[in-house]
Design an enzyme around this catalytic site. Structure first.
Site, short mmCIF file in Angstrom:
data_model
loop_
_atom_site.label_atom_id
_atom_site.label_comp_id
_atom_site.label_asym_id
_atom_site.label_seq_id
_atom_site.Cartn_x
_atom_site.Cartn_y
_atom_site.Cartn_z
N HIS A 115 0.84 -1.21 0.00
CA HIS A 115 0.00 0.00 0.00
C HIS A 115 0.87 1.25 0.00
CE1 HIS A 115 0.67 -1.20 4.21
NE2 HIS A 115 0.56 0.08 4.55
N LEU A 116 0.44 2.20 -0.79
CA LEU A 116 1.09 3.50 -0.89
C LEU A 116 0.37 4.47 0.03
CD1 LEU A 116 2.89 5.68 -2.37
CD2 LEU A 116 1.03 5.86 -4.04
#
Length: 199
Positions: A115-116
Protein backbone atom coordinates in the site's frame (compact mmCIF):
# COMPACT_ATOMS: atom_id res chain seq x y z
CA UNK A 1 -27.18 -33.34 -19.41
CA UNK A 2 -27.02 -37.12 -18.91
CA UNK A 3 -23.54 -38.58 -18.92
CA UNK A 4 -21.87 -35.18 -18.72
CA UNK A 5 -19.09 -34.95 -16.21
CA UNK A 6 -19.46 -32.14 -13.72
CA UNK A 7 -17.25 -29.19 -14.60
CA UNK A 8 -14.37 -28.54 -12.27
CA UNK A 9 -14.36 -25.16 -10.61
CA UNK A 10 -11.36 -23.12 -11.74
CA UNK A 11 -8.69 -22.71 -9.11
CA UNK A 12 -8.40 -19.13 -7.86
CA UNK A 13 -5.55 -17.11 -9.33
CA UNK A 14 -2.79 -17.15 -6.71
CA UNK A 15 -2.11 -13.50 -7.45
CA UNK A 16 -5.69 -12.44 -6.72
CA UNK A 17 -6.58 -11.29 -3.22
CA UNK A 18 -8.52 -13.90 -1.30
CA UNK A 19 -10.23 -13.26 2.04
CA UNK A 20 -8.34 -14.91 4.89
CA UNK A 21 -10.19 -17.65 6.77
CA UNK A 22 -8.85 -16.49 10.11
CA UNK A 23 -7.99 -12.83 10.04
CA UNK A 24 -4.94 -11.51 11.87
CA UNK A 25 -4.82 -7.75 12.47
CA UNK A 26 -2.01 -7.46 9.91
CA UNK A 27 -4.51 -8.63 7.25
CA UNK A 28 -6.90 -5.77 8.04
CA UNK A 29 -6.33 -3.98 4.73
CA UNK A 30 -8.07 -6.78 2.87
CA UNK A 31 -11.28 -6.10 4.82
CA UNK A 32 -10.87 -2.32 4.57
CA UNK A 33 -10.68 -2.54 0.76
CA UNK A 34 -14.31 -3.69 0.78
CA UNK A 35 -15.59 -1.29 3.43
CA UNK A 36 -17.88 1.28 1.73
CA UNK A 37 -17.25 3.68 4.62
CA UNK A 38 -13.55 3.73 3.79
CA UNK A 39 -13.39 3.38 -0.02
CA UNK A 40 -12.77 6.68 -1.80
CA UNK A 41 -11.94 5.50 -5.33
CA UNK A 42 -11.85 2.11 -7.02
CA UNK A 43 -11.15 0.74 -10.49
CA UNK A 44 -10.10 -2.60 -11.94
CA UNK A 45 -6.51 -2.23 -10.67
CA UNK A 46 -6.53 -0.38 -7.35
CA UNK A 47 -8.61 0.75 -4.41
CA UNK A 48 -8.00 4.02 -2.57
CA UNK A 49 -9.25 4.03 1.00
CA UNK A 50 -9.19 6.38 3.95
CA UNK A 51 -6.72 5.12 6.52
CA UNK A 52 -8.74 3.65 9.40
CA UNK A 53 -6.37 5.25 11.92
CA UNK A 54 -5.18 8.37 10.07
CA UNK A 55 -1.98 10.05 11.20
CA UNK A 56 -2.94 13.37 9.58
CA UNK A 57 -6.06 15.26 8.52
CA UNK A 58 -5.88 13.56 5.12
CA UNK A 59 -4.42 10.08 5.04
CA UNK A 60 -5.23 7.70 2.21
CA UNK A 61 -3.92 4.28 1.21
CA UNK A 62 -3.62 3.21 -2.42
CA UNK A 63 -3.85 -0.59 -2.61
CA UNK A 64 -3.48 -2.82 -5.68
CA UNK A 65 -6.15 -5.46 -6.23
CA UNK A 66 -3.52 -8.04 -7.15
CA UNK A 67 -1.79 -9.75 -4.26
CA UNK A 68 1.61 -8.23 -3.49
CA UNK A 69 2.41 -8.69 0.21
CA UNK A 70 5.08 -5.96 0.36
CA UNK A 71 7.76 -4.08 -1.56
CA UNK A 72 10.13 -7.06 -1.48
CA UNK A 73 7.62 -9.14 -3.47
CA UNK A 74 7.84 -6.80 -6.47
CA UNK A 75 9.78 -7.38 -9.68
CA UNK A 76 10.84 -4.84 -12.30
CA UNK A 77 7.66 -5.34 -14.36
CA UNK A 78 5.57 -4.08 -11.42
CA UNK A 79 7.11 -0.59 -11.72
CA UNK A 80 4.27 0.34 -14.08
CA UNK A 81 1.78 -0.55 -11.33
CA UNK A 82 3.63 1.68 -8.85
CA UNK A 83 3.58 4.53 -11.38
CA UNK A 84 -0.17 4.00 -11.75
CA UNK A 85 -0.71 3.99 -7.97
CA UNK A 86 1.16 7.27 -7.57
CA UNK A 87 -0.58 8.84 -10.57
CA UNK A 88 -4.00 7.98 -9.13
CA UNK A 89 -3.06 9.37 -5.72
CA UNK A 90 -1.88 12.62 -7.30
CA UNK A 91 -5.13 12.78 -9.26
CA UNK A 92 -7.03 12.47 -5.96
CA UNK A 93 -4.83 15.22 -4.50
CA UNK A 94 -6.21 17.68 -7.07
CA UNK A 95 -9.43 17.61 -5.03
CA UNK A 96 -7.46 19.15 -2.15
CA UNK A 97 -5.54 22.01 -3.82
CA UNK A 98 -4.54 23.67 -0.53
CA UNK A 99 -3.12 20.49 1.00
CA UNK A 100 0.53 19.40 0.88
CA UNK A 101 0.87 15.62 0.52
CA UNK A 102 3.73 13.14 0.59
CA UNK A 103 3.55 9.82 -1.23
CA UNK A 104 5.50 6.84 -0.01
CA UNK A 105 5.88 3.43 1.59
CA UNK A 106 7.01 2.21 4.98
CA UNK A 107 10.29 0.34 4.64
CA UNK A 108 9.01 -2.37 6.98
CA UNK A 109 5.19 -2.20 6.92
CA UNK A 110 3.13 -3.63 9.75
CA UNK A 111 0.19 -4.45 7.45
CA UNK A 112 0.27 -7.21 4.87
CA UNK A 113 -0.60 -6.18 1.29
CA UNK A 114 1.34 -3.53 -0.56
CA UNK A 115 0.00 0.00 0.00
CA UNK A 116 1.09 3.50 -0.89
CA UNK A 117 0.54 6.17 1.76
CA UNK A 118 -0.81 9.52 0.62
CA UNK A 119 -0.53 11.67 3.74
CA UNK A 120 -1.01 15.37 4.36
CA UNK A 121 1.87 17.14 6.07
CA UNK A 122 -0.14 18.74 8.90
CA UNK A 123 0.03 15.52 11.00
CA UNK A 124 -2.97 16.80 12.90
CA UNK A 125 -4.72 13.68 14.15
CA UNK A 126 -5.67 12.11 17.49
CA UNK A 127 -4.39 8.80 16.07
CA UNK A 128 -0.84 10.18 15.91
CA UNK A 129 0.18 9.23 19.43
CA UNK A 130 3.70 7.89 19.66
CA UNK A 131 7.26 8.65 18.65
CA UNK A 132 7.19 5.54 16.46
CA UNK A 133 4.10 6.83 14.63
CA UNK A 134 5.90 10.11 13.95
CA UNK A 135 9.22 8.61 12.93
CA UNK A 136 7.57 6.11 10.59
CA UNK A 137 6.58 9.08 8.41
CA UNK A 138 9.38 11.55 9.13
CA UNK A 139 12.63 9.62 8.86
CA UNK A 140 14.21 7.49 6.14
CA UNK A 141 11.80 4.78 7.30
CA UNK A 142 9.29 6.45 4.96
CA UNK A 143 10.43 5.73 1.41
CA UNK A 144 9.43 8.28 -1.20
CA UNK A 145 7.33 6.76 -3.98
CA UNK A 146 9.60 8.15 -6.72
CA UNK A 147 12.69 6.63 -5.06
CA UNK A 148 10.98 3.23 -4.73
CA UNK A 149 10.00 3.25 -8.41
CA UNK A 150 13.51 4.29 -9.48
CA UNK A 151 15.10 1.52 -7.40
CA UNK A 152 12.72 -1.08 -8.83
CA UNK A 153 13.36 0.02 -12.42
CA UNK A 154 17.13 0.19 -12.04
CA UNK A 155 17.79 -2.85 -9.82
CA UNK A 156 14.77 -5.06 -10.52
CA UNK A 157 13.94 -5.12 -6.82
CA UNK A 158 13.18 -2.71 -3.98
CA UNK A 159 15.95 -2.40 -1.42
CA UNK A 160 14.61 -1.30 1.96
CA UNK A 161 16.46 -1.89 5.23
CA UNK A 162 17.07 -4.46 7.91
CA UNK A 163 14.67 -4.70 10.86
CA UNK A 164 17.48 -3.50 13.16
CA UNK A 165 18.05 -0.39 11.03
CA UNK A 166 14.29 0.19 10.96
CA UNK A 167 14.04 -0.02 14.75
CA UNK A 168 16.84 2.54 15.13
CA UNK A 169 14.97 4.98 12.88
CA UNK A 170 11.70 4.49 14.76
CA UNK A 171 13.47 5.14 18.07
CA UNK A 172 15.27 8.30 16.94
CA UNK A 173 14.65 11.50 18.95
CA UNK A 174 11.68 13.53 17.78
CA UNK A 175 12.31 16.31 15.28
CA UNK A 176 9.89 18.65 13.53
CA UNK A 177 9.61 17.97 9.80
CA UNK A 178 9.37 21.69 9.03
CA UNK A 179 12.13 23.22 11.20
CA UNK A 180 14.98 22.38 13.58
CA UNK A 181 12.80 22.05 16.71
CA UNK A 182 13.45 18.84 18.69
CA UNK A 183 10.72 18.38 21.31
CA UNK A 184 11.06 16.18 24.37
CA UNK A 185 7.79 14.35 23.79
CA UNK A 186 4.79 13.99 21.48
CA UNK A 187 2.48 16.47 23.27
CA UNK A 188 5.12 19.20 22.83
CA UNK A 189 5.62 18.26 19.19
CA UNK A 190 1.89 18.32 18.48
CA UNK A 191 1.56 21.71 20.16
CA UNK A 192 4.46 22.98 18.06
CA UNK A 193 2.94 21.67 14.81
CA UNK A 194 -0.01 24.06 15.16
CA UNK A 195 2.43 26.93 14.54
CA UNK A 196 3.17 25.51 11.10
CA UNK A 197 -0.46 24.62 10.40
CA UNK A 198 -1.67 28.14 11.21
CA UNK A 199 1.05 29.97 9.27
Amino acid sequence: MAGATPSKRAAPDSNTLQPAKKTHWSQGLLASMNDPNLVVESDDRIVIIKDKYPKARYHFLVIPKLNFPNLKSLKREQSELLHYMEDQSRLLATKYPQVEFRYGYHAIPSMSQLHLHMISQDFDSPCLKTKRHWNSFNTRYFLDSADVIRCLEERGMVVTMTPIAGEKLLDQPLKCHKCVYSPQNMPKLKQHLYKHINN
